[in-house]
Design a protein around this motif. Structure first.
Motif, PDB file in Angstrom:
ATOM      1  N   LYS A  35       0.828  -1.209   0.000  1.00 22.95           N
ATOM      2  CA  LYS A  35       0.000   0.000   0.000  1.00 22.95           C
ATOM      3  C   LYS A  35       0.866   1.264   0.000  1.00 22.95           C
ATOM      4  CE  LYS A  35      -3.838   2.272   2.349  1.00 22.95           C
ATOM      5  NZ  LYS A  35      -4.691   2.306   3.545  1.00 22.95           N
ATOM      6  N   LEU A  36       1.929   1.249   0.797  1.00 21.99           N
ATOM      7  CA  LEU A  36       2.838   2.397   0.823  1.00 21.99           C
ATOM      8  C   LEU A  36       3.530   2.551  -0.531  1.00 21.99           C
ATOM      9  CD1 LEU A  36       4.193   4.757   2.250  1.00 21.99           C
ATOM     10  CD2 LEU A  36       5.855   3.141   3.217  1.00 21.99           C
ATOM     11  N   GLY A  37       3.954   1.429  -1.095  1.00 25.70           N
ATOM     12  CA  GLY A  37       4.580   1.447  -2.415  1.00 25.70           C
ATOM     13  C   GLY A  37       3.673   2.056  -3.468  1.00 25.70           C
ATOM     14  N   LYS A  38       2.402   1.651  -3.464  1.00 29.21           N
ATOM     15  CA  LYS A  38       1.423   2.206  -4.419  1.00 29.21           C
ATOM     16  C   LYS A  38       1.306   3.716  -4.278  1.00 29.21           C
ATOM     17  CE  LYS A  38      -1.936  -1.090  -6.057  1.00 29.21           C
ATOM     18  NZ  LYS A  38      -2.460  -2.267  -5.403  1.00 29.21           N
ATOM     19  N   ALA A  39       1.220   4.174  -3.018  1.00 28.70           N
ATOM     20  CA  ALA A  39       1.093   5.614  -2.755  1.00 28.70           C
ATOM     21  C   ALA A  39       2.322   6.388  -3.249  1.00 28.70           C
ATOM     22  CB  ALA A  39       0.876   5.856  -1.265  1.00 28.70           C
ATOM     23  N   LEU A  40       3.475   5.719  -3.242  1.00 28.40           N
ATOM     24  CA  LEU A  40       4.728   6.348  -3.678  1.00 28.40           C
ATOM     25  C   LEU A  40       5.016   6.101  -5.158  1.00 28.40           C
ATOM     26  CD1 LEU A  40       6.962   5.302  -0.651  1.00 28.40           C
ATOM     27  CD2 LEU A  40       6.314   7.644  -1.209  1.00 28.40           C
ATOM     28  N   GLY A  41       4.255   5.189  -5.777  1.00 30.07           N
ATOM     29  CA  GLY A  41       4.521   4.805  -7.160  1.00 30.07           C
ATOM     30  C   GLY A  41       5.724   3.891  -7.257  1.00 30.07           C
ATOM     31  N   LEU A  42       5.900   3.050  -6.226  1.00 26.63           N
ATOM     32  CA  LEU A  42       7.036   2.123  -6.162  1.00 26.63           C
ATOM     33  C   LEU A  42       6.542   0.702  -5.912  1.00 26.63           C
ATOM     34  CD1 LEU A  42       9.313   4.106  -3.659  1.00 26.63           C
ATOM     35  CD2 LEU A  42       9.557   4.053  -6.134  1.00 26.63           C
ATOM     36  N   THR A  43       7.428  -0.271  -6.091  1.00 23.34           N
ATOM     37  CA  THR A  43       7.101  -1.654  -5.745  1.00 23.34           C
ATOM     38  C   THR A  43       7.336  -1.846  -4.255  1.00 23.34           C
ATOM     39  OG1 THR A  43       9.359  -2.464  -6.066  1.00 23.34           O
ATOM     40  CG2 THR A  43       7.900  -2.463  -8.019  1.00 23.34           C
ATOM     41  N   GLN A  81      10.974  -2.060  -3.372  1.00 22.01           N
ATOM     42  CA  GLN A  81      11.682  -0.785  -3.213  1.00 22.01           C
ATOM     43  C   GLN A  81      11.435  -0.210  -1.822  1.00 22.01           C
ATOM     44  OE1 GLN A  81       9.977   0.641  -6.995  1.00 22.01           O
ATOM     45  NE2 GLN A  81      12.018   1.380  -7.507  1.00 22.01           N
ATOM     46  N   VAL A  82      10.201  -0.363  -1.327  1.00 14.50           N
ATOM     47  CA  VAL A  82       9.867   0.085   0.033  1.00 14.50           C
ATOM     48  C   VAL A  82      10.709  -0.706   1.036  1.00 14.50           C
ATOM     49  CG1 VAL A  82       8.055   0.203   1.798  1.00 14.50           C
ATOM     50  CG2 VAL A  82       7.538   0.871  -0.560  1.00 14.50           C
ATOM     51  N   GLN A  83      10.833  -2.030   0.827  1.00 16.48           N
ATOM     52  CA  GLN A  83      11.658  -2.883   1.700  1.00 16.48           C
ATOM     53  C   GLN A  83      13.098  -2.371   1.756  1.00 16.48           C
ATOM     54  OE1 GLN A  83      11.273  -6.844   0.045  1.00 16.48           O
ATOM     55  NE2 GLN A  83      10.083  -7.563   1.790  1.00 16.48           N
ATOM     56  N   LYS A  84      13.644  -2.028   0.603  1.00 14.66           N
ATOM     57  CA  LYS A  84      15.031  -1.540   0.548  1.00 14.66           C
ATOM     58  C   LYS A  84      15.176  -0.223   1.311  1.00 14.66           C
ATOM     59  CE  LYS A  84      16.594  -3.869  -3.615  1.00 14.66           C
ATOM     60  NZ  LYS A  84      17.114  -3.703  -4.981  1.00 14.66           N
ATOM     61  N   TYR A  85      14.182   0.653   1.203  1.00 13.40           N
ATOM     62  CA  TYR A  85      14.193   1.902   1.984  1.00 13.40           C
ATOM     63  C   TYR A  85      14.183   1.583   3.476  1.00 13.40           C
ATOM     64  CZ  TYR A  85      13.118   5.152  -1.908  1.00 13.40           C
ATOM     65  OH  TYR A  85      13.150   5.926  -3.040  1.00 13.40           O
ATOM     66  N   GLU A  86      13.292   0.665   3.869  1.00 13.62           N
ATOM     67  CA  GLU A  86      13.119   0.351   5.287  1.00 13.62           C
ATOM     68  C   GLU A  86      14.343  -0.320   5.895  1.00 13.62           C
ATOM     69  OE1 GLU A  86       9.381  -1.678   5.885  1.00 13.62           O
ATOM     70  OE2 GLU A  86       8.231   0.115   5.393  1.00 13.62           O
ATOM     71  N   ARG A  87      15.082  -1.068   5.102  1.00 15.33           N
ATOM     72  CA  ARG A  87      16.311  -1.713   5.583  1.00 15.33           C
ATOM     73  C   ARG A  87      17.495  -0.749   5.578  1.00 15.33           C
ATOM     74  NH1 ARG A  87      15.466  -5.881   1.763  1.00 15.33           N
ATOM     75  NH2 ARG A  87      17.385  -5.173   0.792  1.00 15.33           N
ATOM     76  N   GLY A  88      17.337   0.365   4.897  1.00 19.02           N
ATOM     77  CA  GLY A  88      18.436   1.315   4.769  1.00 19.02           C
ATOM     78  C   GLY A  88      19.351   0.969   3.611  1.00 19.02           C
ATOM     79  N   ALA A  89      18.973  -0.051   2.826  1.00 22.95           N
ATOM     80  CA  ALA A  89      19.787  -0.462   1.676  1.00 22.95           C
ATOM     81  C   ALA A  89      19.764   0.613   0.591  1.00 22.95           C
ATOM     82  CB  ALA A  89      19.278  -1.787   1.115  1.00 22.95           C
ATOM     83  N   ASN A  90      18.624   1.291   0.439  1.00 22.42           N
ATOM     84  CA  ASN A  90      18.512   2.416  -0.490  1.00 22.42           C
ATOM     85  C   ASN A  90      18.289   3.696   0.302  1.00 22.42           C
ATOM     86  OD1 ASN A  90      18.710   0.641  -2.604  1.00 22.42           O
ATOM     87  ND2 ASN A  90      16.650   0.989  -3.396  1.00 22.42           N
ATOM     88  N   ARG A  91      19.027   4.725  -0.050  1.00 21.91           N
ATOM     89  CA  ARG A  91      18.895   6.032   0.614  1.00 21.91           C
ATOM     90  C   ARG A  91      17.619   6.719   0.121  1.00 21.91           C
ATOM     91  NH1 ARG A  91      24.164   8.973   0.806  1.00 21.91           N
ATOM     92  NH2 ARG A  91      24.250   7.758   2.722  1.00 21.91           N
ATOM     93  N   ILE A  92      16.915   7.344   1.059  1.00 18.31           N
ATOM     94  CA  ILE A  92      15.684   8.070   0.729  1.00 18.31           C
ATOM     95  C   ILE A  92      16.039   9.529   0.469  1.00 18.31           C
ATOM     96  CG2 ILE A  92      13.389   8.749   1.525  1.00 18.31           C
ATOM     97  CD1 ILE A  92      13.466   6.283   3.418  1.00 18.31           C
ATOM     98  N   GLY A  93      15.759   9.990  -0.729  1.00 18.33           N
ATOM     99  CA  GLY A  93      16.039  11.378  -1.097  1.00 18.33           C
ATOM    100  C   GLY A  93      15.083  12.350  -0.406  1.00 18.33           C
ATOM    101  N   SER A  94      15.434  13.629  -0.410  1.00 15.00           N
ATOM    102  CA  SER A  94      14.647  14.631   0.314  1.00 15.00           C
ATOM    103  C   SER A  94      13.214  14.758  -0.199  1.00 15.00           C
ATOM    104  CB  SER A  94      15.345  15.988   0.286  1.00 15.00           C
ATOM    105  OG  SER A  94      15.623  16.374  -1.037  1.00 15.00           O
ATOM    106  N   SER A  95      12.999  14.726  -1.504  1.00 16.17           N
ATOM    107  CA  SER A  95      11.632  14.851  -2.026  1.00 16.17           C
ATOM    108  C   SER A  95      10.806  13.615  -1.660  1.00 16.17           C
ATOM    109  CB  SER A  95      11.630  15.075  -3.545  1.00 16.17           C
ATOM    110  OG  SER A  95      12.325  14.029  -4.199  1.00 16.17           O
ATOM    111  N   ARG A  96      11.433  12.450  -1.665  1.00 20.06           N
ATOM    112  CA  ARG A  96      10.754  11.204  -1.293  1.00 20.06           C
ATOM    113  C   ARG A  96      10.431  11.215   0.212  1.00 20.06           C
ATOM    114  NH1 ARG A  96       8.562   8.232  -4.683  1.00 20.06           N
ATOM    115  NH2 ARG A  96      10.368   7.491  -5.797  1.00 20.06           N
ATOM    116  N   LEU A  97      11.356  11.731   1.020  1.00 21.79           N
ATOM    117  CA  LEU A  97      11.126  11.820   2.462  1.00 21.79           C
ATOM    118  C   LEU A  97       9.942  12.752   2.749  1.00 21.79           C
ATOM    119  CD1 LEU A  97      12.516  10.489   4.857  1.00 21.79           C
ATOM    120  CD2 LEU A  97      13.841  12.572   5.169  1.00 21.79           C
TER     121      LEU A  97
END
Length: 142
Positions: A32-40, A43-59
């Protein structure tokens, strides 16, 4: 000199854990969060693990979707984490602390706690849990 990091940045781990904490407290799935962000959800999992850095506009987008100020994602960040952000320190105690906060059991407990509508009952339960926790200090259990 390669810019590839072998492990996620401690700040990214912290911010990701705060995203997961808030998403779970809201009872929102990664899908559901991924859909709201336009992501899979991956990708949300990678953000949550810290594997992918979250940019300022995404934050900023996440703060609107999860209904928290942007500062929420940096709350409770220890000096230890900010000092390790430069990659010079060894070990990562903060990862363990964040993992404890992100456990399903912890999140379910917090959600159940906030479902208690009577503030006096909620306060009594809070005091009871603190008392039981304090009496457990020094025992072998964590």
């Amino acid at each position: 000199m390669s810019m590839v990091k072998s492990s996620p940045d401690p700040v990214d781990i912290h911010v990701g854990a705060r995203v997961r904490l808030r998403r779970t407290l809201l009872g929102m799935s990664q899908e559901k969060l991924g859909k709201a962000l336009g992501l899979t959800f991956q990708q949300v999992q990678k953000y949550e693990r810290g594997a992918n850095r979250i940019g300022s506009s995404r934050l900023f987008q996440l703060s609107k979707i999860l209904d928290v100020p942007v500062s929420f994602f940096f709350d409770e960040m220890t000096t230890d984490t900010t000092q390790k952000a430069d990659g010079m320190a060894e070990g990562n105690k903060q990862v363990f602390e964040v993992d404890k906060l992100s456990r399903r059991e912890t999140l379910e407990l917090v959600r159940a706690y906030y479902k208690i509508t009577d503030p006096s009952v909620r306060k009594k339960i809070f005091e009871m849990v603190k008392a039981v926790g304090s009496s457990a200090i020094g025992s072998d259990e964590s």
